[in-house]
Design a protein around this motif. Structure first.
Motif, PDB file in Angstrom:
ATOM      1  N   ALA A  80       4.636  13.635   2.321  1.00  0.00           N
ATOM      2  CA  ALA A  80       4.187  13.139   3.883  1.00  0.00           C
ATOM      3  C   ALA A  80       2.681  13.669   4.530  1.00  0.00           C
ATOM      4  N   ASP A  81       2.599  13.917   3.858  1.00  0.00           N
ATOM      5  CA  ASP A  81       0.333  14.204   3.422  1.00  0.00           C
ATOM      6  C   ASP A  81       0.101  13.091   3.520  1.00  0.00           C
ATOM      7  N   GLN A  82       0.481  12.295   1.421  1.00  0.00           N
ATOM      8  CA  GLN A  82       0.105  11.603   1.806  1.00  0.00           C
ATOM      9  C   GLN A  82       0.714  10.535   2.274  1.00  0.00           C
ATOM     10  N   LEU A  83       1.180  10.943   2.897  1.00  0.00           N
ATOM     11  CA  LEU A  83       1.671   8.969   4.301  1.00  0.00           C
ATOM     12  C   LEU A  83       0.382   9.493   5.269  1.00  0.00           C
ATOM     13  N   LYS A  84       0.433  10.203   5.910  1.00  0.00           N
ATOM     14  CA  LYS A  84      -0.328  10.480   7.148  1.00  0.00           C
ATOM     15  C   LYS A  84      -1.905   9.954   6.779  1.00  0.00           C
ATOM     16  N   ILE A  85      -2.045  10.651   5.509  1.00  0.00           N
ATOM     17  CA  ILE A  85      -4.179  10.075   5.224  1.00  0.00           C
ATOM     18  C   ILE A  85      -3.672   8.668   5.301  1.00  0.00           C
ATOM     19  N   LEU A  86      -2.984   7.805   4.624  1.00  0.00           N
ATOM     20  CA  LEU A  86      -2.456   7.198   4.315  1.00  0.00           C
ATOM     21  C   LEU A  86      -2.401   5.690   5.790  1.00  0.00           C
ATOM     22  N   HIS A  87      -1.684   6.373   6.452  1.00  0.00           N
ATOM     23  CA  HIS A  87      -2.097   5.540   7.865  1.00  0.00           C
ATOM     24  C   HIS A  87      -2.760   5.850   8.496  1.00  0.00           C
ATOM     25  N   GLY A  88      -3.776   6.653   8.448  1.00  0.00           N
ATOM     26  CA  GLY A  88      -4.639   6.856   8.959  1.00  0.00           C
ATOM     27  C   GLY A  88      -6.563   5.711   8.432  1.00  0.00           C
ATOM     28  N   GLU A  89      -5.706   5.868   7.222  1.00  0.00           N
ATOM     29  CA  GLU A  89      -6.995   5.219   6.359  1.00  0.00           C
ATOM     30  C   GLU A  89      -6.487   3.302   6.947  1.00  0.00           C
ATOM     31  N   MET A  90      -5.309   2.646   6.426  1.00  0.00           N
ATOM     32  CA  MET A  90      -4.923   2.109   6.862  1.00  0.00           C
ATOM     33  C   MET A  90      -5.112   1.135   8.693  1.00  0.00           C
ATOM     34  N   ASN A  91      -4.601   1.857   9.666  1.00  0.00           N
ATOM     35  CA  ASN A  91      -5.398   1.774  11.241  1.00  0.00           C
ATOM     36  C   ASN A  91      -6.620   1.291  11.464  1.00  0.00           C
ATOM     37  N   LYS A  92      -7.791   2.410  10.366  1.00  0.00           N
ATOM     38  CA  LYS A  92      -8.991   2.763  10.318  1.00  0.00           C
ATOM     39  C   LYS A  92      -9.773   1.288   9.745  1.00  0.00           C
ATOM     40  N   TRP A  93      -8.558   0.878   8.931  1.00  0.00           N
ATOM     41  CA  TRP A  93      -9.385  -0.377   8.404  1.00  0.00           C
ATOM     42  C   TRP A  93      -9.311  -1.557   9.651  1.00  0.00           C
TER      43      TRP A  93
ATOM     44  N   ARG B  67       0.774  -1.272   0.190  1.00  0.00           N
ATOM     45  CA  ARG B  67      -0.195   0.071  -0.179  1.00  0.00           C
ATOM     46  C   ARG B  67       0.669   1.475   0.268  1.00  0.00           C
ATOM     47  N   VAL B  68       2.027   1.367   0.684  1.00  0.00           N
ATOM     48  CA  VAL B  68       3.161   2.509   0.884  1.00  0.00           C
ATOM     49  C   VAL B  68       3.207   2.976  -0.369  1.00  0.00           C
ATOM     50  N   SER B  69       3.899   1.356  -1.253  1.00  0.00           N
ATOM     51  CA  SER B  69       5.191   1.542  -2.471  1.00  0.00           C
ATOM     52  C   SER B  69       4.007   2.292  -3.056  1.00  0.00           C
ATOM     53  N   VAL B  70       2.849   1.659  -3.327  1.00  0.00           N
ATOM     54  CA  VAL B  70       1.368   2.207  -4.683  1.00  0.00           C
ATOM     55  C   VAL B  70       1.651   3.728  -4.621  1.00  0.00           C
ATOM     56  N   ALA B  71       1.756   3.361  -3.191  1.00  0.00           N
ATOM     57  CA  ALA B  71       1.071   5.780  -2.907  1.00  0.00           C
ATOM     58  C   ALA B  71       1.688   6.536  -3.385  1.00  0.00           C
ATOM     59  N   LEU B  72       3.169   6.092  -2.854  1.00  0.00           N
ATOM     60  CA  LEU B  72       4.778   6.608  -3.343  1.00  0.00           C
ATOM     61  C   LEU B  72       5.322   6.455  -5.204  1.00  0.00           C
ATOM     62  N   GLY B  73       4.760   5.071  -5.647  1.00  0.00           N
ATOM     63  CA  GLY B  73       5.094   5.156  -6.716  1.00  0.00           C
ATOM     64  C   GLY B  73       5.948   4.226  -7.299  1.00  0.00           C
ATOM     65  N   TRP B  74       6.432   3.437  -5.689  1.00  0.00           N
ATOM     66  CA  TRP B  74       7.658   2.719  -5.428  1.00  0.00           C
ATOM     67  C   TRP B  74       7.165   1.077  -5.914  1.00  0.00           C
ATOM     68  N   PRO B  75       8.377   0.332  -6.810  1.00  0.00           N
ATOM     69  CA  PRO B  75       7.602  -0.572  -7.106  1.00  0.00           C
ATOM     70  C   PRO B  75       8.446  -1.745  -5.403  1.00  0.00           C
TER      71      PRO B  75
ATOM     72  N   ASN C 265      13.349   7.717  -3.916  1.00  0.00           N
ATOM     73  CA  ASN C 265      12.671   9.073  -4.377  1.00  0.00           C
ATOM     74  C   ASN C 265      11.888   9.582  -3.637  1.00  0.00           C
ATOM     75  N   GLU C 266      12.317  10.924  -2.757  1.00  0.00           N
ATOM     76  CA  GLU C 266      10.318  11.155  -2.408  1.00  0.00           C
ATOM     77  C   GLU C 266       9.692  12.318  -3.601  1.00  0.00           C
ATOM     78  N   PRO C 267       8.497  11.982  -3.162  1.00  0.00           N
ATOM     79  CA  PRO C 267       7.824  12.115  -4.561  1.00  0.00           C
ATOM     80  C   PRO C 267       7.061  13.706  -3.847  1.00  0.00           C
ATOM     81  N   ALA C 268       6.636  14.755  -4.166  1.00  0.00           N
ATOM     82  CA  ALA C 268       6.169  15.832  -3.969  1.00  0.00           C
ATOM     83  C   ALA C 268       4.545  15.578  -2.893  1.00  0.00           C
ATOM     84  N   GLY C 269       5.115  16.009  -1.972  1.00  0.00           N
ATOM     85  CA  GLY C 269       3.400  15.799  -0.644  1.00  0.00           C
ATOM     86  C   GLY C 269       3.464  14.358  -0.489  1.00  0.00           C
TER      87      GLY C 269
END
Length: 577
Positions: A78-91, A45-53, A72-76
């Motif tokens: 940090a905010d993307q990971l914060k949202i993703l972290h919340g979504e996965m813990n909500k799951w 999930r994290v890899s897909v969100a950041l565009g990493w294989p 390599n760090e994609p633009a935005g």
């Protein structure tokens, strides 16, 4: 940029299985495999969100519920990971009732790779101390009280009793209809698919809208993990692996950037028809008493080892390689040991095929099996660990609890955990330091004494089965042995420790017959299943008498444990009792 994730609460989730209603073993296997998927799916999930294989360049390590990604760090991001972290813990809150928790930490592209690693680890540690903060704390820093409330139970699931029961299921034990939750129903169906030999491929894909779940699939963090009987289409998957051979697609090819490189498949004892054996069936494989043993093992001083390694790192890859070694030991080497047992010609190792892997990741191990098989298996695991990591000065300690097959798994695990803590904290008799020990059968001993303790237990069992000594006499010897060490049973005046040596001498002299002939055995074996002994009971007794005042060997120091072993090995069952 570096991202680290950690899954905690794994053991509690895996062992949260009711003792009744269709067999603990089948449901346990599905839960055990599900937690293997959690770590992999989180990394995906994290890899897909950041565009990493998912390749060696980006996935530094994934083992024992912990993963490290870099890229390599994609633009935005940090905010993307914060949202993703919340979504996965909500799951996790909605589907697993918060039993399992996900911590996430990351760093930006500032500083060296190691500086980024330590920064992300510091954030990870803070995240671990505030589980589910990403869900229950709003953007303005206030508590979101609505997010803290789980769904009403109404009619609880009869198995986990943590989610509302919504599915009718027929009890495989007595045929009654019971109400279970969606999670237990999904795990039951998924666990059944795990036993199908043809389903050797695992694929992780995006969930397709309006597609109903299949029996061989399981939702993890909003992704679909599916067990397939043929190689999946590389273009259709986010990640995949072969459960029987995790090295198949690791080379250059269509899967090279989507390949899960760790062993996810685990052996489970199965019947001739391929069904996972219930714990009652496993207990019936034991010698004598029809009981199970649960073994929990853990590396000694691993916190210090990892701290020193982190302080001395020259490259991040060193950490990944070290973690990979421990995961390879627990996931591949031990699994290979159990698989090889199926065709082994060694009578003791051949019985390792009855070992059930509850959890095996890093240096944290949990196994169940017939009680006597587990004791032999524990010795082999320690030998393999010493061969692999002894040069690093690392050792392993183990707690082994013996219990009835219908005990709840979580209670068995708690008992083994308590014994493991004793092995790490209390020195064995005659030892100066704890650790590198086994706690079981009412005693603690060093690994170097393990084989002697078990062999002496087998020897006493042989003499009972050969009618050279009464089983009741073993109980009396046990009482006197306990008295000699100041561990008397309350209210039993024969265990007066002052007179213990004299009374034990009298017992051994008067009550053990020297004239009883050995019972004939078939092909060198007696009814216990052990090789018939060639050792003379009387010479053993004489040696015991000489050691009363100055016990020196393992047989003397841990006589009580050996006698407990023999009493278990010689218990017989008549009329189904």
């Amino acid at each position: 940029m570096i991202v680290q994730g950690d899954i905690s609460g794994i053991q509690d989730f895996v062992t949260n299985v009711a003792e009744g209603g269709g067999g603990q073993a089948k449901r346990l296997r599905a839960r055990s495999f599900a937690v293997q998927l959690l770590c992999e799916a989180a990394a995906v999930r994290v890899s897909v969100a950041l565009g990493w294989p998912i390749d060696l360049e980006h996935l530094v390590m994934s083992a024992a519920g912990h993963f490290i990604l870099k890229g390599n760090e994609p633009a935005g991001s940090a905010d993307q990971l914060k949202i993703l972290h919340g979504e996965m813990n909500k799951w996790l809150l909605e589907h697993l009732n918060g039993e399992v928790r996900l911590a996430l930490g990351w760093s930006t592209d500032h500083g060296t790779e190691l500086e980024q690693f330590h920064a992300s680890r510091e954030m990870l540690n803070k995240s671990q101390q505030r589980p589910f903060a990403s869900v229950v704390v709003a953007n303005d820093g206030r508590w979101d009280f609505k997010a803290m409330v789980l769904r009403p139970l109404d009619t609880p699931c009869v198995l986990c009793r943590q989610q509302p029961g919504t599915v009718n299921e027929k009890d495989s034990d007595d045929g009654t209809i019971r109400i279970i939750c969606k999670l237990c129903d999904r795990l039951r169906r998924f666990g059944r698919a795990l036993t199908e030999p043809a389903r050797s491929w695992l694929s992780i894909t995006e969930i397709r809208a309006n597609e109903p779940p299949k029996d061989h699939s399981f939702e993890v963090f909003g992704l679909n993990a599916s067990l397939e009987s043929r190689m999946p289409n590389p273009a259709a998957v986010l990640a995949c692996t072969n459960l029987k051979d995790h090295t198949v697609g690791a080379q250059d090819g269509p899967f090279s950037k989507k390949w899960i490189r760790r062993q996810l498949g685990r052996s489970a004892p199965v019947s001739d028809s391929g069904e996972v054996l219930d714990f009652e069936d496993l207990a019936a494989k034991a010698t004598g008493d029809r009981k199970l043993a649960i073994m929990k093992a853990d590396g000694d001083g691993m916190g210090v080892y990892w701290s020193e390694l982190l302080a001395s790192l020259a490259e991040l890859s060193e950490y990944g390689m070290a973690s990979g070694q421990f995961d390879d030991f627990s996931a591949r080497e031990i699994n290979h040991l159990i698989e090889q047992a199926k065709t082994s010609t060694d009578p003791i190792q051949h019985r390792f095929r009855w070992i059930y892997t509850v959890y095996s990741g890093g240096d944290d191990l949990l196994f169940i099996g017939p009680w006597d098989v587990v004791f032999d298996f524990a010795g082999e695991v320690q030998r393999l660990f010493a061969n692999r990591f002894g040069h690093l000065g690392l050792t392993i300690s183990t707690g082994i609890a013996v219990a009835k097959h219908n005990w709840p798994v979580h209670r068995m695990a708690e008992m083994a955990e308590e014994l493991l803590e004793m092995a790490k904290r209390v020195p064995a008799r005659g030892a100066d330091q704890p650790r590198n020990q086994v706690a079981a059968l009412g005693e603690i001993w060093k690994w170097e004494d393990h084989q002697a303790v078990i062999e002496q237990g087998r020897q006493w069992a042989n003499w009972v089965n050969e009618k050279q000594i009464e089983r009741g006499t073993l109980r009396d010897i046990y009482e006197f042995s306990e008295a000699r060490w100041g561990r008397r049973n309350q209210g039993n005046d024969i265990t007066n420790e002052i007179m213990a040596d004299a009374r034990l001498d009298y017992l051994l002299t008067r009550r053990i017959s020297q004239s009883r002939p050995r019972r004939q055995t078939v092909q060198g074996q007696n009814s216990s299943g052990f090789e018939a002994s060639g050792s003379n009971l009387q010479s053993h007794i004489e040696r015991m008498k000489l050691s009363f005042t100055a016990p020196s060997g393992a047989e003397d120091r841990h006589l009580s444990a050996s006698l407990n072993y023999a009493l278990l090995a010689t218990r017989s069952f008549k009329g189904g009792e």
